[in-house]
Structure formats: structure tokens, C-alpha cells
Design a protein around this motif. Sequence first.
Motif, PDB file in Angstrom:
ATOM      1  N   SER A 179       0.881  -1.206  -0.204  1.00 40.86           N
ATOM      2  CA  SER A 179      -0.009   0.050  -0.137  1.00 40.86           C
ATOM      3  C   SER A 179       0.931   1.220   0.051  1.00 40.86           C
ATOM      4  O   SER A 179       1.740   1.237   0.671  1.00 40.86           O
ATOM      5  N   PHE A 180       0.595   2.308  -0.757  1.00 38.89           N
ATOM      6  CA  PHE A 180       1.357   3.614  -0.931  1.00 38.89           C
ATOM      7  C   PHE A 180       0.259   4.432  -1.255  1.00 38.89           C
ATOM      8  O   PHE A 180      -0.481   4.499  -2.158  1.00 38.89           O
ATOM      9  N   ARG A 181       0.221   5.724  -0.398  1.00 38.50           N
ATOM     10  CA  ARG A 181      -0.539   6.736  -0.378  1.00 38.50           C
ATOM     11  C   ARG A 181      -2.046   6.425  -0.928  1.00 38.50           C
ATOM     12  O   ARG A 181      -2.924   6.985  -1.645  1.00 38.50           O
ATOM     13  N   GLY A 182      -2.476   5.361  -0.081  1.00 37.38           N
ATOM     14  CA  GLY A 182      -3.794   5.030  -0.177  1.00 37.38           C
ATOM     15  C   GLY A 182      -4.322   4.228  -1.351  1.00 37.38           C
ATOM     16  O   GLY A 182      -5.248   3.628  -1.524  1.00 37.38           O
ATOM     17  N   LEU A 183      -3.269   3.720  -2.127  1.00 39.19           N
ATOM     18  CA  LEU A 183      -3.419   2.946  -3.361  1.00 39.19           C
ATOM     19  C   LEU A 183      -2.771   1.580  -3.054  1.00 39.19           C
ATOM     20  O   LEU A 183      -1.902   1.484  -2.597  1.00 39.19           O
ATOM     21  N   ALA A 184      -3.819   0.458  -3.317  1.00 45.12           N
ATOM     22  CA  ALA A 184      -3.288  -0.820  -3.249  1.00 45.12           C
ATOM     23  C   ALA A 184      -2.151  -1.251  -4.166  1.00 45.12           C
ATOM     24  O   ALA A 184      -1.943  -0.515  -5.121  1.00 45.12           O
ATOM     25  N   ALA A 185      -1.618  -2.356  -3.570  1.00 45.51           N
ATOM     26  CA  ALA A 185      -0.333  -2.891  -4.361  1.00 45.51           C
ATOM     27  C   ALA A 185      -0.804  -2.990  -5.752  1.00 45.51           C
ATOM     28  O   ALA A 185      -1.849  -3.573  -6.138  1.00 45.51           O
ATOM     29  N   GLY A 186       0.041  -2.616  -6.615  1.00 50.67           N
ATOM     30  CA  GLY A 186      -0.089  -2.726  -8.146  1.00 50.67           C
ATOM     31  C   GLY A 186      -0.749  -1.493  -8.589  1.00 50.67           C
ATOM     32  O   GLY A 186      -1.118  -1.554  -9.936  1.00 50.67           O
ATOM     33  N   GLU A 187      -1.300  -0.521  -7.903  1.00 52.67           N
ATOM     34  CA  GLU A 187      -2.081   0.391  -8.262  1.00 52.67           C
ATOM     35  C   GLU A 187      -1.164   1.669  -8.713  1.00 52.67           C
ATOM     36  O   GLU A 187      -1.698   2.646  -9.357  1.00 52.67           O
ATOM     37  N   CYS A 188      -0.036   1.884  -7.999  1.00 57.12           N
ATOM     38  CA  CYS A 188       0.727   3.083  -7.969  1.00 57.12           C
ATOM     39  C   CYS A 188       2.074   2.683  -8.945  1.00 57.12           C
ATOM     40  O   CYS A 188       2.962   1.905  -8.499  1.00 57.12           O
ATOM     41  N   LEU A 189       2.448   3.688  -9.978  1.00 55.75           N
ATOM     42  CA  LEU A 189       3.665   3.689 -10.787  1.00 55.75           C
ATOM     43  C   LEU A 189       4.346   4.634 -10.355  1.00 55.75           C
ATOM     44  O   LEU A 189       4.045   5.857 -10.662  1.00 55.75           O
ATOM     45  N   LEU A 190       5.673   4.447 -10.343  1.00 49.60           N
ATOM     46  CA  LEU A 190       6.653   5.388 -10.025  1.00 49.60           C
ATOM     47  C   LEU A 190       7.360   5.861 -11.595  1.00 49.60           C
ATOM     48  O   LEU A 190       7.950   5.502 -12.215  1.00 49.60           O
ATOM     49  N   LEU A 191       6.857   7.183 -11.653  1.00 49.56           N
ATOM     50  CA  LEU A 191       7.387   7.629 -13.212  1.00 49.56           C
ATOM     51  C   LEU A 191       8.664   8.222 -13.115  1.00 49.56           C
ATOM     52  O   LEU A 191       9.376   8.281 -13.975  1.00 49.56           O
ATOM     53  N   GLY A 192       9.210   8.632 -12.023  1.00 52.19           N
ATOM     54  CA  GLY A 192      10.543   8.974 -11.804  1.00 52.19           C
ATOM     55  C   GLY A 192      10.611  10.159 -10.819  1.00 52.19           C
ATOM     56  O   GLY A 192       9.917  10.355 -10.255  1.00 52.19           O
ATOM     57  N   ALA A 193      11.814  10.506 -10.630  1.00 55.55           N
ATOM     58  CA  ALA A 193      12.418  11.588  -9.636  1.00 55.55           C
ATOM     59  C   ALA A 193      13.235  12.318 -10.046  1.00 55.55           C
ATOM     60  O   ALA A 193      14.395  11.903 -10.817  1.00 55.55           O
ATOM     61  N   SER A 194      13.192  13.602  -9.965  1.00 53.05           N
ATOM     62  CA  SER A 194      14.403  14.602 -10.105  1.00 53.05           C
ATOM     63  C   SER A 194      14.654  15.410  -8.801  1.00 53.05           C
ATOM     64  O   SER A 194      13.848  15.985  -8.175  1.00 53.05           O
ATOM     65  N   GLY A 195      15.673  15.665  -8.777  1.00 51.13           N
ATOM     66  CA  GLY A 195      16.313  16.437  -7.669  1.00 51.13           C
ATOM     67  C   GLY A 195      17.608  17.463  -8.054  1.00 51.13           C
ATOM     68  O   GLY A 195      18.274  17.504  -8.716  1.00 51.13           O
ATOM     69  N   THR A 196      17.552  18.384  -6.956  1.00 51.72           N
ATOM     70  CA  THR A 196      18.372  19.717  -7.119  1.00 51.72           C
ATOM     71  C   THR A 196      19.017  20.119  -5.549  1.00 51.72           C
ATOM     72  O   THR A 196      18.175  20.141  -4.719  1.00 51.72           O
ATOM     73  N   GLN A 197      20.090  19.989  -5.697  1.00 55.83           N
ATOM     74  CA  GLN A 197      20.730  20.462  -4.251  1.00 55.83           C
ATOM     75  C   GLN A 197      20.716  21.888  -4.183  1.00 55.83           C
ATOM     76  O   GLN A 197      20.853  22.793  -4.802  1.00 55.83           O
ATOM     77  N   ARG A 198      19.916  22.086  -2.661  1.00 52.40           N
ATOM     78  CA  ARG A 198      19.800  23.455  -2.671  1.00 52.40           C
ATOM     79  C   ARG A 198      20.943  24.472  -2.230  1.00 52.40           C
ATOM     80  O   ARG A 198      21.875  23.881  -1.937  1.00 52.40           O
ATOM     81  N   SER A 199      20.624  25.615  -2.224  1.00 57.89           N
ATOM     82  CA  SER A 199      21.755  26.567  -2.030  1.00 57.89           C
ATOM     83  C   SER A 199      22.387  26.532  -0.593  1.00 57.89           C
ATOM     84  O   SER A 199      23.572  27.029  -0.265  1.00 57.89           O
ATOM     85  N   ASP A 200      21.696  25.917   0.422  1.00 58.58           N
ATOM     86  CA  ASP A 200      22.325  25.738   1.724  1.00 58.58           C
ATOM     87  C   ASP A 200      23.564  24.713   1.773  1.00 58.58           C
ATOM     88  O   ASP A 200      24.175  24.444   2.652  1.00 58.58           O
ATOM     89  N   GLY A 201      23.622  23.844   0.734  1.00 53.12           N
ATOM     90  CA  GLY A 201      24.664  22.854   0.530  1.00 53.12           C
ATOM     91  C   GLY A 201      24.233  21.618   1.626  1.00 53.12           C
ATOM     92  O   GLY A 201      24.823  20.608   1.348  1.00 53.12           O
ATOM     93  N   ALA A 202      23.120  21.678   2.356  1.00 51.68           N
ATOM     94  CA  ALA A 202      22.928  20.948   3.403  1.00 51.68           C
ATOM     95  C   ALA A 202      21.775  19.981   3.118  1.00 51.68           C
ATOM     96  O   ALA A 202      21.229  19.262   3.951  1.00 51.68           O
TER      97      ALA A 202
END
Length: 276
Positions: A179-202
Motif C-alpha cells: 500500500s502506498f498513499r492509499g493505493l493498493a499494491a499494483g495501483e501506483c507507478l513511479l514515473l521518476g524523480a528529479s532532484g536539485t541540491q539547495r543553496s544551503d548545501g545541506a
Amino acid sequence: MPITCTENADSRVVTENQSAELTYTLVGSDDPLAAMTLLKTTAPESYQGLPRQNPTLEPVYIDQTNPDRCIWLGTVTYAVNSAGGASSPSTGSSSFSFDTGGGTQHITQSLGTTASYAASGTAPNFRGAIGVTHDSVEGVDILVPVYNFSETHYLPDTQVTSSYKGVLFNLTGKVNSGSFRGLAAGECLLLGASGTQRSDGASWEITFKFAGSPNRTGMSVGAMTGISKKGWEYLWVRYGDVEDAYSSTLVKQPVAAYVEKVYEQGDFAQLGIGTT
């Protein structure tokens, strides 16, 4: 004589909900570092909900032999950040967005034939097959429910390691095994993730994109009933030539249905953003 920092009489030039400028006069030191430190200590970190930007310091009168007579002009601006908000999100916070615009799917079977007409006699019964020709079933493109949503999380630098980035890579294109975010197993597909380091460097700003499609049970295809499929499994239909008792002709009808697994499963708890 200790250094002093006094707000000027013509300070506080404000553009409502957009920006503000406070000015200060600093007296009593020829050291710009000491003057800047006092300026930052004196000026508030936010003003009318607007975050403080980098202050500026300008020399008005500098006498290194008499530092008590040195004068500096300090300017502190306040403005909305680049994302349009009044403050930068703190590490550990998150934001969410979604839409239910759906997606398109090519189908060859209807939910049911509501009417049929024939030039003479009885129209052949194709048992829900759509766009039947002499040798094929052409089908139609329809809008299907797809729950698209994204989440932006501000994660500490200690969490976003090379190993963690590898986890994101490996889970992309997988469906949830639990189960993920209220969706049962098999219902949610991860399309991708994108990340950027913030200016604080932390910390890092990472946006996760998902799509949800409902699991289904009790489906019918032609004479076949009790068909079940998970949200991101693929259902296809095999057609064959069958004698139609109503029109006494050979017609294309569904003779078999197949549910195919086309996405691997993954443990979304490894994303480190919770599952509920």
C-alpha cells in the motif's frame, strides 16, 4: 565607542506582498565585517512575511585613524523567493500536487453493446468487439482514469547519498508492492524523480512523480466473466471466427482474454518519504 546601528527615518519602502527595503546607519568602526555582523543582528530575518535577502553595506565616511567616526550605510531587502513563496521551505517539509486528467487507452471491447441495427434481418452479435471488419477488430481510443500526482520533498544531504540515488533509479518504472498513499499494491507507478541540491548545501529538493490506476475485479469480456487485473497489468483479447446464431454467419468474437504483467514491483518504502 561601541559600534551602533540605527534604522533611518526614510527606511521601510514597501511594495505590498512583494518587497520591502530597510536602511540603517552604522557608526563606530572601520571594520566592514563587524559592521555587517551588527547589521544582520539588528535587521529582522523576515519583514511582513517576506524573507530577508543578502544585506549590502556601503561606506559613507571611513577614517582609519579615528574608527569611532566611521559611517556605513546598510541596506536590507526583503522579497518573495524565486518560487513565488514568502519563505524557503525547511528541510523535512514537503508539498503535493495532483490531477485526474486521465490518459488514453486503445480498447477493442466495449462494456456492453447498447443497440445494434441491420439493413435487413438481424445484426451480427460481436459480443462487445468494437470496429469489427472482415479480418480484424480495429477498436477505439478512449479516456481512462489515471491519477497523476507529484510530491516535492526537502531531504537532508545525509539522506541523498549515491546509494539512495541508485534506489530512485531502480524503482523508476516499477509499481508498488505494498500500500502506498492509499493505493493498493499494483495501483501506483513511479514515473521518476528529479532532484536539485539547495543553496544551503545541506539539503536537496526532490520531486517524485507517480501515476495511479485502479485494480479491477469482476470484469467481463464477451462470454468470459470473473476477470481480474491489477491497475498496471495489461488485458488483451484474442478474437476468433465464431458462428453467430442470430445471423447464421461467421463473425469475430472474443474467444480468450489474457492479463499480462508488464511492470515489475518495488518496495516504495525505500523512497524514504513514507507510504501513507
